[in-house]
Motif scaffolding. Structure first.
Motif, PDB file in Angstrom:
ATOM      1  N   CYS A  21       0.749  -1.689  -9.344  1.00  0.00           N
ATOM      2  CA  CYS A  21       0.124  -2.785  -8.601  1.00  0.00           C
ATOM      3  C   CYS A  21      -0.684  -3.690  -9.526  1.00  0.00           C
ATOM      4  CB  CYS A  21      -0.775  -2.239  -7.495  1.00  0.00           C
ATOM      5  SG  CYS A  21       0.119  -1.167  -6.358  1.00  0.00           S
ATOM      6  N   HIS A  76       0.313  -4.593 -12.475  1.00  0.00           N
ATOM      7  CA  HIS A  76       1.243  -5.311 -13.376  1.00  0.00           C
ATOM      8  C   HIS A  76       1.196  -4.819 -14.816  1.00  0.00           C
ATOM      9  CE1 HIS A  76       1.478  -9.320 -10.866  1.00  0.00           C
ATOM     10  NE2 HIS A  76       1.633  -8.245 -10.127  1.00  0.00           N
ATOM     11  N   GLN A  99      -8.307  -8.308   0.384  1.00  0.00           N
ATOM     12  CA  GLN A  99      -8.433  -7.007   1.026  1.00  0.00           C
ATOM     13  C   GLN A  99      -9.885  -6.714   1.364  1.00  0.00           C
ATOM     14  OE1 GLN A  99      -4.582  -4.931  -1.144  1.00  0.00           O
ATOM     15  NE2 GLN A  99      -6.581  -3.968  -1.378  1.00  0.00           N
ATOM     16  N   LEU A 103       8.453  -4.182 -10.543  1.00  0.00           N
ATOM     17  CA  LEU A 103       7.687  -3.339 -11.455  1.00  0.00           C
ATOM     18  C   LEU A 103       7.810  -1.903 -10.946  1.00  0.00           C
ATOM     19  CD1 LEU A 103       4.825  -5.907 -11.922  1.00  0.00           C
ATOM     20  CD2 LEU A 103       6.650  -5.351 -13.515  1.00  0.00           C
ATOM     21  N   THR A 117      -6.435  -9.911  -4.604  1.00  0.00           N
ATOM     22  CA  THR A 117      -5.448  -9.053  -5.264  1.00  0.00           C
ATOM     23  C   THR A 117      -4.427  -9.871  -6.061  1.00  0.00           C
ATOM     24  OG1 THR A 117      -3.666  -9.047  -3.615  1.00  0.00           O
ATOM     25  CG2 THR A 117      -5.578  -7.649  -3.176  1.00  0.00           C
ATOM     26  N   THR A 118      -3.611  -9.166  -6.821  1.00  0.00           N
ATOM     27  CA  THR A 118      -2.561  -9.820  -7.601  1.00  0.00           C
ATOM     28  C   THR A 118      -1.482 -10.429  -6.721  1.00  0.00           C
ATOM     29  OG1 THR A 118      -1.351  -7.765  -7.715  1.00  0.00           O
ATOM     30  CG2 THR A 118      -2.780  -8.250  -9.554  1.00  0.00           C
ATOM     31  N   ARG A 131      14.345  -0.054  -3.607  1.00  0.00           N
ATOM     32  CA  ARG A 131      14.152  -1.501  -3.817  1.00  0.00           C
ATOM     33  C   ARG A 131      15.483  -2.143  -4.179  1.00  0.00           C
ATOM     34  NH1 ARG A 131       8.534  -2.752  -4.746  1.00  0.00           N
ATOM     35  NH2 ARG A 131       9.141  -4.928  -5.031  1.00  0.00           N
ATOM     36  N   LYS A 186       9.659  -8.819  -1.965  1.00  0.00           N
ATOM     37  CA  LYS A 186       8.710  -9.840  -2.408  1.00  0.00           C
ATOM     38  C   LYS A 186       9.434 -11.024  -3.030  1.00  0.00           C
ATOM     39  CE  LYS A 186       5.342  -6.207  -3.299  1.00  0.00           C
ATOM     40  NZ  LYS A 186       4.525  -5.479  -4.304  1.00  0.00           N
ATOM     41  N   ASN A 243       3.082   2.977  -9.742  1.00  0.00           N
ATOM     42  CA  ASN A 243       3.478   1.924  -8.803  1.00  0.00           C
ATOM     43  C   ASN A 243       3.195   0.526  -9.334  1.00  0.00           C
ATOM     44  OD1 ASN A 243       4.613   3.494  -6.775  1.00  0.00           O
ATOM     45  ND2 ASN A 243       2.575   4.095  -6.081  1.00  0.00           N
ATOM     46  N   LYS A 247       9.944  -2.639   0.763  1.00  0.00           N
ATOM     47  CA  LYS A 247       9.304  -3.950   0.778  1.00  0.00           C
ATOM     48  C   LYS A 247      10.087  -4.986  -0.022  1.00  0.00           C
ATOM     49  CE  LYS A 247       6.000  -1.866  -2.165  1.00  0.00           C
ATOM     50  NZ  LYS A 247       4.638  -1.817  -2.677  1.00  0.00           N
ATOM     51  N   GLN A 252      -6.853   4.311   3.385  1.00  0.00           N
ATOM     52  CA  GLN A 252      -7.111   4.624   1.977  1.00  0.00           C
ATOM     53  C   GLN A 252      -7.882   5.935   1.864  1.00  0.00           C
ATOM     54  OE1 GLN A 252      -6.965   0.755  -0.611  1.00  0.00           O
ATOM     55  NE2 GLN A 252      -8.938   0.899   0.367  1.00  0.00           N
TER      56      GLN A 252
HETATM   57  C1  HEM Z   1      -4.590   0.732  -2.201  1.00  0.00           C
HETATM   58  C2  HEM Z   1      -3.509   0.597  -1.543  1.00  0.00           C
HETATM   59  C3  HEM Z   1      -2.186   0.342  -2.192  1.00  0.00           C
HETATM   60  C4  HEM Z   1      -1.095   1.128  -2.061  1.00  0.00           C
HETATM   61  C5  HEM Z   1      -1.003   2.404  -1.243  1.00  0.00           C
HETATM   62  C6  HEM Z   1      -0.041   0.508  -2.825  1.00  0.00           C
HETATM   63  C7  HEM Z   1       1.234   1.044  -2.925  1.00  0.00           C
HETATM   64  C8  HEM Z   1       2.214   0.536  -3.753  1.00  0.00           C
HETATM   65  C9  HEM Z   1       3.446   1.178  -4.052  1.00  0.00           C
HETATM   66  C10 HEM Z   1       3.896   2.509  -3.482  1.00  0.00           C
HETATM   67  C11 HEM Z   1       4.132   0.378  -4.922  1.00  0.00           C
HETATM   68  C12 HEM Z   1       5.488   0.652  -5.555  1.00  0.00           C
HETATM   69  C13 HEM Z   1       6.546   0.036  -4.772  1.00  0.00           C
HETATM   70  C14 HEM Z   1       7.912   0.299  -5.338  1.00  0.00           C
HETATM   71  O1  HEM Z   1       8.072   0.419  -6.552  1.00  0.00           O
HETATM   72  O2  HEM Z   1       8.855   0.332  -4.539  1.00  0.00           O
HETATM   73  C15 HEM Z   1       3.330  -0.771  -5.150  1.00  0.00           C
HETATM   74  C16 HEM Z   1       3.699  -1.838  -5.968  1.00  0.00           C
HETATM   75  C17 HEM Z   1       2.937  -2.985  -6.109  1.00  0.00           C
HETATM   76  N1  HEM Z   1       1.768  -3.293  -5.440  1.00  0.00           N
HETATM   77 FE1  HEM Z   1       0.637  -1.944  -4.434  1.00  0.00          FE
HETATM   78  N2  HEM Z   1      -0.490  -0.622  -3.394  1.00  0.00           N
HETATM   79  C18 HEM Z   1      -1.800  -0.777  -3.041  1.00  0.00           C
HETATM   80  C19 HEM Z   1      -2.634  -1.796  -3.427  1.00  0.00           C
HETATM   81  C20 HEM Z   1      -2.179  -2.927  -4.073  1.00  0.00           C
HETATM   82  C21 HEM Z   1      -3.033  -3.988  -4.460  1.00  0.00           C
HETATM   83  C22 HEM Z   1      -4.542  -4.041  -4.253  1.00  0.00           C
HETATM   84  C23 HEM Z   1      -2.244  -4.926  -5.022  1.00  0.00           C
HETATM   85  C24 HEM Z   1      -2.658  -6.231  -5.619  1.00  0.00           C
HETATM   86  C25 HEM Z   1      -3.661  -6.247  -6.466  1.00  0.00           C
HETATM   87  C26 HEM Z   1      -0.906  -4.441  -5.018  1.00  0.00           C
HETATM   88  C27 HEM Z   1       0.170  -5.122  -5.536  1.00  0.00           C
HETATM   89  C28 HEM Z   1       1.337  -4.505  -5.880  1.00  0.00           C
HETATM   90  C29 HEM Z   1       2.250  -5.020  -6.847  1.00  0.00           C
HETATM   91  C30 HEM Z   1       2.116  -6.348  -7.571  1.00  0.00           C
HETATM   92  C31 HEM Z   1       3.241  -4.059  -7.012  1.00  0.00           C
HETATM   93  C32 HEM Z   1       4.361  -4.047  -8.033  1.00  0.00           C
HETATM   94  C33 HEM Z   1       5.383  -5.053  -7.857  1.00  0.00           C
HETATM   95  C34 HEM Z   1       6.565  -4.518  -7.172  1.00  0.00           C
HETATM   96  O3  HEM Z   1       6.509  -4.490  -5.942  1.00  0.00           O
HETATM   97  O4  HEM Z   1       7.547  -4.164  -7.821  1.00  0.00           O
HETATM   98  N3  HEM Z   1      -0.895  -3.230  -4.422  1.00  0.00           N
HETATM   99  N4  HEM Z   1       2.169  -0.681  -4.420  1.00  0.00           N
END
Ligand code: HEM
Ligand code: SF4
Lengths: 563, 164
Positions: free
Chosen positions: A473, A475, A103, A218, A97-98, A261, A178, A471, A176, A59
């Protein structure tokens, strides 16, 4: 608080020696990788995919380690172990986290093999919490307790957890992946914003099967997943998912990570053609090899047997009396106590959203306190919710007042679960290298603005969700009020969206309302929108329903005026 | 280039032919997919074995009905992140019944070796400059797997099985 031995074992999947051996081997493997990295035999570029497969992110200020909490269920022993690690290797806390994970935000690289070894001792790991693989399967935080539940989704979440663990074919997907699963018609797992969403149900003869949704998500291009199958028999669960993943692994885009995705594949070729390809593959591979044996399902189900509930009257006089006597308790109970299918029991939400606090943060001492309370009152079991709170799923109503006192002593009795200050926020620019803007301070400011509990209760159910960049995260797309951090010439701005909804029926992506605002203006805008709602609503009408009835116009005016 | 076969270093007895290089009278050769399609009859008429290299975007059915004439199929991994080859291998084995040698070629990580093996690969051609022994040692073995795949070592209860 003194330690009380668990009265009964939690409803989690209990590792045996084989599972432990697997996790220990994995720790040894990662230890070797870290040593090679520290000796310079691996470049950061080569090390990156290996650390990501073990949940280790780099980070802004430090390494972050993401621990898998399968479908959000923990035993009290595990929570105490997480507290210990937070003390020893982080700054004395952890962050839920969601994704129902935990973490640690302040980790040293050289410590990580030891942390993973300590996790292995409590039957936990960080496998597949990042990387282009099948991630932690998430589910309903009230599984096994909710009155509306048709089938216990934990059984299938556990089967999918095992099946997807170091899957040889699907660990290097385009992106990824999910999976979320619910076993109740009221979807508390937001299944339609996942790559695969499963609704577990029964047919007329009582057989278990699944409704399958594919291609939700999302991020930059949000999609609500379309249904690809109305009924998938239980025995075909693994075969069908193999087919979905196989189609995705071959045809998902790999030229552009923003289009990689499965939602983009489904959208570009159309759900009908996608479903056709999956069905063709499914027809080919269906058979004994992938068949989910009912004997195996039963064996897994055994791990989730209900705890030994006492026969109790449905109404607890002690509880009703405490509510009458103690207004603060009554306020907490109104938002935190949920109906249970067993007479005399309730499920309890522990809000991790104190006024002005960091959503989802919990200190090591608070983890210990929750573990002790879970042993005393909740069969030693704790759940993590996608709204960044905790749940004790099975509590005797007679014990609710004592539980509340215990929570209050640990600073965990916020009475705002489900209310406007129960905000979801991603780590944002305070931690995340992809962020445009900070999320946490904005959540803190909004929660201070609405601190008055009577006002919150008058407002009722209203979900605010904040992401620090597209991104998503946090929601924000499915927040009743969503807030998205954007960058305007190097400055932090916030875009407000209205009308998002994560529930199965009525799932929707929020609409952008007005211009991007500064942090101060965004807080004002949220307050103005809420006040407008209070003016416009009919008695008992929720924010989201008023919005649907009167349209977004009157609320957009408020956002526009906030600038 | 060095090979790893069944977890040990092995000598490469195959020659990978450029498209404009003449086909030798004997010796095992690997040709491109295009050349295989164009010169299949001549290639199978030789007495020595022939193999084909599938690019990562070629599906498992690319060799077509000539698959029986192939003694080896090499599957390209242009980047270790590009996991299409895992599916290609499984389809070649499970759907098309390919029983010849499956070789992974390109940018693969030691930590992917077990995955490759369980998807049906027999051998890996190491990226240039890699020492096979170090490469193998780098990936400590995982002996338990949780899903049906190829080369299972036997059931361990529930979804689990012994591997390696
Ligand atoms: C700090 C480091 C983090 C990074 C680098 C990161 C990176 C990303 C990226 C790049 C995406 C977009 C993925 C896509 O659209 O293909 C994403 C989506 C997501 N992340 Fe994170 N994230 C981080 C932390 C978190 C945390 C803390 C959570 C939970 C609270 C989280 C939960 C999610 C969720 C729920 C999505 C959207 C759902 C989806 O995958 O469509 N992430 N994240
Ligand atoms: S939404 Fe953006 S800022 Fe927030 S955690 Fe995800 S990637 Fe980071």
């Amino acid at each position: 608080m003194t330690y009380v031995a668990p009265r009964h074992r939690a409803g989690i999947y209990h590792y045996d020696e084989i599972d432990r051996q697997f996790v220990r081997e994995r720790v040894a493997q990662f230890r070797g990788q870290v040593e090679r990295r520290l000796r310079g035999e691996l470049s950061e570029d080569e090390f990156k995919p290996l650390r990501l497969m073990n949940g280790l992110y780099l980070q802004l200020h430090a390494y972050m380690l993401r621990i898998a909490i399968p479908y959000g269920v923990l035993s009290s022993t595990q929570l105490r172990g997480l507290a210990r690690i937070g003390r020893r290797h982080d700054k004395g806390y952890g962050h839920f986290t969601t994704r129902q994970n935990l973490q640690y935000n302040w980790i040293g690289l050289a410590d990580t093999p030891d942390i993973l070894a300590e996790l292995a001792e409590i039957d936990m790991h960080a496998i597949q919490t990042s990387g282009n693989c099948i991630r932690n399967v998430t589910t309903d935080q009230f599984a096994g307790a909710a009155p509306d539940e048709v089938v216990d989704p934990r059984v299938y979440a556990e089967i999918l957890r095992q099946w997807s663990t170091l899957h040889p074919e699907f660990s290097f997907l385009p992106r990824k992946f999910k999976i979320a699963i619910t076993g109740a018609p009221n979807d508390r797992a937001a299944v339609r914003v996942h790559d695969v969403g499963l609704v577990t149900k029964r047919d007329g003869d009582g057989n278990v099967g699944f409704e399958v949704y594919v291609g939700g998500g999302l991020g930059r291009s949000p999609f609500i997943a379309p249904k690809v199958r109305d009924w998938l028999p239980e025995e075909d669960l693994v075969a069908y998912l193999e087919a979905v993943l196989r189609v995705y692994n071959q045809y998902g885009r790999r030229d552009n990570i923003y289009k990689a995705r499965i939602k983009i594949l489904v959208h570009q070729i159309g759900v009908a053609r996608f479903a056709e390809q999956v069905e063709a593959e499914f027809a080919r591979i269906r058979g004994p090899f992938y068949r989910l044996d009912p004997v195996l399902v039963d064996a897994i189900r055994g791990h989730f047997a209900p705890p030994p509930f006492e026969a109790l009257p449905a109404v607890s006089e002690a509880y009703e009396e405490a509510r009458r006597r103690d207004a603060a308790f009554a306020a907490w109970a109104t938002s935190s106590v949920h109906a249970h299918r067993t007479p005399g029991y309730a499920s309890v939400t522990i809000s991790l959203k104190p006024v002005g606090g960091v959503p989802g943060d919990i200190t090591a001492d608070q983890m210990d306190a929750v573990a002790d309370l879970a042993d005393r009152y909740g069969f030693g079991e704790i759940r993590v919710t996608h709204e960044q709170n905790l749940v004790l799923a099975h509590v005797r109503r007679n014990d609710l007042h004592a539980l509340w006192q215990g929570l209050a002593a640990a600073g965990l009795a916020s009475a705002n679960a489900g209310l406007v200050t129960d905000i979801i926020a991603c780590p944002g620019l305070d931690y995340c290298s992809l962020a445009n803007a900070r999320s946490i301070p904005l959540a803190q400011e909004i929660s201070r603005r609405f601190a008055d509990l009577d006002r919150q209760r008058a407002i009722g159910e209203l979900k605010i969700k904040i992401s620090g960049c597209i991104n998503a995260c946090g929601h924000h797309h499915v927040g009743h009020i969503g807030i998205l951090g954007v960058d305007k010439k190097g400055e932090e701005f916030y875009q407000i969206t209205l009308g998002g909804n994560a529930e199965l029926a009525g799932a929707a992506i929020g609409d952008i309302a007005g211009p991007a605002l500064t942090a101060d203006d965004a807080v004002d805008a949220v307050e103005a929108v809420v006040n407008r709602y209070l003016d416009l609503r009919t008695p008992g009408e929720r924010f989201i329903d008023t919005l649907a009835r009167v349209g977004h116009g009157p609320f957009k005016e408020m956002v526009n005026a906030a600038r | 280039m060095p090979l790893v076969k069944d977890g040990r270093p092995a000598a490469d007895t195959w020659t990978t032919l450029a498209d404009d290089a003449p086909v030798p009278a004997d010796g095992a050769v690997i040709v491109s997919l295009a050349r295989w399609r164009a010169e299949r009859a001549a290639l199978v008429a030789r007495t020595a074995p022939v193999g084909v290299l599938l690019p990562s975007d070629a599906p498992a059915d690319a060799p077509g009905d000539g698959i029986a004439g192939l003694a080896l199929i090499a599957v390209a991994f242009p980047k270790f992140r590009d996991g299409r080859g895992f599916t290609t291998a499984r389809r070649l084995r499970e759907e098309f019944g390919f029983t010849g040698t499956l070789r992974a070629v390109g940018d693969v990580l030691p930590d992917q070796y077990q995955f490759l093996h369980r998807c049906g690969f027999d051998e890996v051609e190491l990226p240039a400059g890699r020492d096979a022994a170090a490469w193998i040692a780098a990936a400590g073995p995982i002996t338990v797997a949780y899903q049906a795949a190829l080369r299972d070592g036997g059931p361990l209860g529930l979804l689990r099985r012994r591997v390696a």
